[in-house]
Design an enzyme around this catalytic site. Structure first.
Site, PDB file in Angstrom:
ATOM      1  N   LYS A 170     -21.817 -85.984  12.336  1.00 36.36           N
ATOM      2  CA  LYS A 170     -21.219 -84.925  13.134  1.00 36.36           C
ATOM      3  C   LYS A 170     -22.146 -84.634  14.340  1.00 36.36           C
ATOM      4  O   LYS A 170     -23.180 -83.977  14.220  1.00 36.36           O
ATOM      5  CB  LYS A 170     -21.038 -83.648  12.292  1.00 36.36           C
ATOM      6  CG  LYS A 170     -20.319 -82.543  13.020  1.00 36.36           C
ATOM      7  CD  LYS A 170     -21.304 -81.434  13.248  1.00 36.36           C
ATOM      8  CE  LYS A 170     -20.965 -80.389  14.219  1.00 36.36           C
ATOM      9  NZ  LYS A 170     -20.754 -80.758  15.593  1.00 36.36           N
ATOM     10  N   GLU A 245     -35.177 -80.470  11.280  1.00 36.10           N
ATOM     11  CA  GLU A 245     -36.066 -80.486  12.441  1.00 36.10           C
ATOM     12  C   GLU A 245     -35.529 -79.440  13.393  1.00 36.10           C
ATOM     13  O   GLU A 245     -34.375 -79.525  13.826  1.00 36.10           O
ATOM     14  CB  GLU A 245     -36.077 -81.868  13.115  1.00 36.10           C
ATOM     15  CG  GLU A 245     -36.792 -82.940  12.314  1.00 36.10           C
ATOM     16  CD  GLU A 245     -38.271 -82.684  12.121  1.00 36.10           C
ATOM     17  OE1 GLU A 245     -38.852 -81.848  12.854  1.00 36.10           O
ATOM     18  OE2 GLU A 245     -38.853 -83.294  11.221  1.00 36.10           O
ATOM     19  N   CYS A 279     -37.396 -80.673  22.234  1.00 39.72           N
ATOM     20  CA  CYS A 279     -38.021 -79.850  21.201  1.00 39.72           C
ATOM     21  C   CYS A 279     -39.538 -80.000  21.268  1.00 39.72           C
ATOM     22  O   CYS A 279     -40.269 -79.113  20.837  1.00 39.72           O
ATOM     23  CB  CYS A 279     -37.505 -80.240  19.832  1.00 39.72           C
ATOM     24  SG  CYS A 279     -37.549 -82.005  19.587  1.00 39.72           S
ATOM     25  N   GLU A 381     -38.486 -69.656  21.851  1.00 39.32           N
ATOM     26  CA  GLU A 381     -38.098 -70.940  22.452  1.00 39.32           C
ATOM     27  C   GLU A 381     -37.019 -70.694  23.509  1.00 39.32           C
ATOM     28  O   GLU A 381     -35.968 -70.130  23.222  1.00 39.32           O
ATOM     29  CB  GLU A 381     -37.554 -71.887  21.376  1.00 39.32           C
ATOM     30  CG  GLU A 381     -37.251 -73.269  21.935  1.00 39.32           C
ATOM     31  CD  GLU A 381     -36.597 -74.213  20.924  1.00 39.32           C
ATOM     32  OE1 GLU A 381     -35.623 -73.827  20.273  1.00 39.32           O
ATOM     33  OE2 GLU A 381     -37.090 -75.350  20.801  1.00 39.32           O
TER      34      GLU A 381
HETATM   35  P1  NAD Z   1     -27.598 -75.991  17.218  1.00 39.61           P
HETATM   36  O1  NAD Z   1     -28.312 -75.495  16.023  1.00 39.61           O
HETATM   37  O2  NAD Z   1     -26.737 -75.042  17.963  1.00 39.61           O
HETATM   38  O3  NAD Z   1     -26.619 -77.197  16.803  1.00 39.61           O
HETATM   39  C1  NAD Z   1     -27.121 -78.331  16.131  1.00 39.61           C
HETATM   40  C2  NAD Z   1     -25.978 -78.969  15.367  1.00 39.61           C
HETATM   41  O4  NAD Z   1     -25.601 -78.101  14.286  1.00 39.61           O
HETATM   42  C3  NAD Z   1     -24.710 -79.198  16.198  1.00 39.61           C
HETATM   43  O5  NAD Z   1     -24.139 -80.433  15.879  1.00 39.61           O
HETATM   44  C4  NAD Z   1     -23.837 -78.051  15.750  1.00 39.61           C
HETATM   45  O6  NAD Z   1     -22.466 -78.290  15.931  1.00 39.61           O
HETATM   46  C5  NAD Z   1     -24.188 -77.956  14.289  1.00 39.61           C
HETATM   47  N1  NAD Z   1     -23.804 -76.695  13.641  1.00 39.61           N
HETATM   48  C6  NAD Z   1     -23.663 -75.465  14.208  1.00 39.61           C
HETATM   49  N2  NAD Z   1     -23.256 -74.573  13.273  1.00 39.61           N
HETATM   50  C7  NAD Z   1     -23.168 -75.240  12.104  1.00 39.61           C
HETATM   51  C8  NAD Z   1     -22.805 -74.856  10.781  1.00 39.61           C
HETATM   52  N3  NAD Z   1     -22.423 -73.618  10.466  1.00 39.61           N
HETATM   53  N4  NAD Z   1     -22.830 -75.797   9.825  1.00 39.61           N
HETATM   54  C9  NAD Z   1     -23.201 -77.065  10.104  1.00 39.61           C
HETATM   55  N5  NAD Z   1     -23.532 -77.486  11.345  1.00 39.61           N
HETATM   56  C10 NAD Z   1     -23.516 -76.586  12.329  1.00 39.61           C
HETATM   57  O7  NAD Z   1     -28.676 -76.668  18.165  1.00 39.61           O
HETATM   58  P2  NAD Z   1     -28.470 -77.286  19.638  1.00 39.61           P
HETATM   59  O8  NAD Z   1     -28.274 -76.153  20.584  1.00 39.61           O
HETATM   60  O9  NAD Z   1     -27.465 -78.380  19.610  1.00 39.61           O
HETATM   61  O10 NAD Z   1     -29.885 -77.965  19.898  1.00 39.61           O
HETATM   62  C11 NAD Z   1     -30.976 -77.308  20.430  1.00 39.61           C
HETATM   63  C12 NAD Z   1     -31.981 -76.985  19.362  1.00 39.61           C
HETATM   64  O11 NAD Z   1     -32.358 -78.180  18.684  1.00 39.61           O
HETATM   65  C13 NAD Z   1     -33.282 -76.415  19.895  1.00 39.61           C
HETATM   66  O12 NAD Z   1     -33.700 -75.329  19.118  1.00 39.61           O
HETATM   67  C14 NAD Z   1     -34.277 -77.559  19.758  1.00 39.61           C
HETATM   68  O13 NAD Z   1     -35.620 -77.176  19.636  1.00 39.61           O
HETATM   69  C15 NAD Z   1     -33.769 -78.225  18.536  1.00 39.61           C
HETATM   70  N6  NAD Z   1     -34.235 -79.613  18.470  1.00 39.61           N
HETATM   71  C16 NAD Z   1     -35.223 -79.912  17.572  1.00 39.61           C
HETATM   72  C17 NAD Z   1     -35.712 -81.197  17.470  1.00 39.61           C
HETATM   73  C18 NAD Z   1     -36.783 -81.532  16.483  1.00 39.61           C
HETATM   74  O14 NAD Z   1     -36.927 -82.698  16.142  1.00 39.61           O
HETATM   75  N7  NAD Z   1     -37.557 -80.573  15.989  1.00 39.61           N
HETATM   76  C19 NAD Z   1     -35.190 -82.198  18.297  1.00 39.61           C
HETATM   77  C20 NAD Z   1     -34.196 -81.859  19.202  1.00 39.61           C
HETATM   78  C21 NAD Z   1     -33.713 -80.558  19.264  1.00 39.61           C
END
Ligand code: NAD
Length: 479
Positions: A170, A245, A279, A381
């Site tokens: 997904k 992550e 990130c 962040e």
């Molecule tokens: P997000 O948490 O909004 O979404 C991540 C994923 O989770 C998406 O596919 C989203 O559709 C899904 N999601 C949302 N609600 C959900 C639910 N209730 N159940 C299951 N899945 C759900 O994050 P984003 O805005 O897409 O990404 C940015 C964030 O990702 C930042 O905080 C960044 O630091 C982090 N990030 C971390 C790493 C790492 O390796 N530590 C790498 C890249 C990004």
């Protein structure tokens, strides 16, 4: 309409998502099917059925398929890089680099399929032998963010398949284009139907099914802290395996003895490249007194040379912010920093058009100076091109400030001192430490991940990925 891949068939969804180019919002990339909950359950059923045979596939079969996927990704790196730049806003060299990384990840895990080792130990009981082997886990739910739309899916999907698991993928709503192209390549690679499924759609609907369906044995998640907590709660409640992550607030320390060019280059790269949407970006730069003013002057001079433009324009250093909501958040944090009393030394304003006059979500990277550790711009962040500098007296204070955060993904230092570099590598509270290098930009064959509030569970990438994507069996035999 670009469709979802469920049980080996391309399938329409009840709704469609319009994929928009953040560099030029007039450019509609395409319509992408949005799956609903029952289609997601169909994908889980397909993966669950396929597991019976795929889990018994030979390492050679898995090697051949993963190697072919890697080869196609590498051969089409420019084309896929173009899609990545167009839908996410990463400039072309970074976008092509990310696709190459994804290709290399598949090739690395093709080899890992052949290298999966176990152990044979003598038992403490006479005449008994002990074997420790690794087996696939089952159906893996792969949930990914928008900021690395092909590398992060690759570093989850490739090990999942390499070790004999089935996948329901997904992707993030904002980047279905890369996800669809990757799914198309995987689909044509010779995998049996149902082993890999793509379900694009909303996190609260599609993602939630992957958290709640008892047939999903494990969930690999990358994204925000708030969603990560939901993933954790749901998986703990039903006893599923999970890895997270999440966010970062990564520090980059600059000591008096640093090579100024290296320090500025690394800080500008880590803070602003990929529009600060990594990130591993370093948003807190901690600078000792004697070099502070020279460092700030050189940062401002370097920032003034950065070209902010359409991500696919030759010579662009920084592309747009991914969407309107993220741009508004970045600008809100610039206002918060000013209200908290920080000095805005450079940038921070929205630029509504690019050099060609096309409308997009642009902003000039922002640099704050004279900031305090407790300011929100130093504790939360932002996930945009906003960097704050904190002035400290010496290395000891710098280390304390660097570690004073609930996050622990990456940490960096610029110094020519072996003593301080060694001490920092040992004492930085982070999963990844960089000396005279940007905090962002990592290899594909070694572990990736953090500690404290940034990560949970086993590391991703490298042979450490086996910890998550396999389960250990201990077998005893009486001869
Ligand atoms: P997000 O948490 O909004 O979404 C991540 C994923 O989770 C998406 O596919 C989203 O559709 C899904 N999601 C949302 N609600 C959900 C639910 N209730 N159940 C299951 N899945 C759900 O994050 P984003 O805005 O897409 O990404 C940015 C964030 O990702 C930042 O905080 C960044 O630091 C982090 N990030 C971390 C790493 C790492 O390796 N530590 C790498 C890249 C990004």
């Amino acid at each position: 309409m670009f469709q979802n891949l469920i049980a080996g068939s391309w399938t329409d969804g009840p709704l469609a998502y319009q994929n928009i180019n953040p560099s030029d919002t007039r450019d509609v990339i395409g319509e992408y099917a949005q799956a609903n909950a029952s289609q997601t359950q169909d994908a889980v059923s397909a993966a669950n059925e396929a597991f019976a045979t795929w889990s018994l596939s030979t390492p050679q079969q898995r090697f051949d398929i993963l190697d072919a996927i890697g080869s196609e990704l590498l051969a089409r790196r420019n084309e896929l890089g173009n899609m990545l730049a167009r839908e996410e806003g990463k400039v072309m060299p970074e976008a092509i680099g990310e696709v190459s990384r994804a290709g290399n990840i598949f090739k690395f895990f093709a080899g890992e399929a052949l290298r999966l080792a176990g152990e044979v130990l003598p038992s403490v009981r006479p005449g008994v032998g002990v074997e420790v082997t690794r087996e696939p886990v089952g159906v893996i739910g792969v949930i990914t963010p928008w900021n690395f739309p092909i590398a992060i899916p690759a570093w989850k999907i490739a090990p999942a398949l390499a070790y004999g698991n089935c996948v329901v993928f997904k992707p993030a709503e904002l980047v279905p284009g890369c996800a669809w192209l990757l799914a198309d390549i995987i689909h044509r690679s010779g995998l049996p139907a149902g082993v890999f499924n793509l379900v694009m759609g909303r996190g609260s609907e599609v993602g939630q099914v992957l958290l709640d369906d008892a047939r999903v044995a494990a969930v690999s998640f990358t994204g925000s802290v708030s969603t990560g907590k939901r993933v954790a709660a749901a998986c703990v409640a039903r006893g599923a395996k999970f890895q997270l992550e999440m966010g970062g607030k990564n520090p980059f320390v600059v000591l008096d003895d640093a090579n100024l060019d290296i320090a500025v280059g690394a800080a500008v790269n880590s803070g602003f490249f990929s529009t600060g949407q990594r990130c591993t970006a370093s948003s807190r730069v901690i600078v000792t007194d004697a070099i502070h003013d020279r460092f700030v002057g050189a940062m401002v001079a370097k920032m003034a040379t950065l070209k902010i433009d359409d991500a696919r324009m030759a010579g662009a250093d920084i592309g747009p912010v991914v969407d309107e909501r993220q741009l508004a958040q970045n600008l809100a944090y610039v206002a918060i920093g000013r209200n908290e009393g920080a000095t805005l030394a450079f940038g921070g304003e929205a630029l509504s058009i690019n050099a060609n006059g096309a409308p997009g979500f642009y902003m000039r990277p922002a640099l704050f100076t004279e900031t305090a550790p407790t300011m929100r711009i130093n504790t939360e962040e932002i996930f945009g091109p906003v960097v704050s500098i904190q002035r400290v007296r010496n290395y000891e204070e710098a280390l304390l400030v660097a570690n004073d955060t609930p996050f622990g993904l990456a940490s960096g230092i610029a110094t020519t001192s072996l003593k301080y570099a060694s001490h920092f590598k040992r004492h930085a509270q982070a999963g990844m430490v960089m000396v005279n290098l940007p905090t962002a930009g990592v290899d594909y064959h070694v572990p990736f991940g953090g500690r404290k509030g940034s990560s949970y569970g086993p590391r991703e990438q490298g042979h450490y990925a086996a910890e998550f994507y396999t389960t250990v069996k201990t077998a005893y035999t009486q001869a």
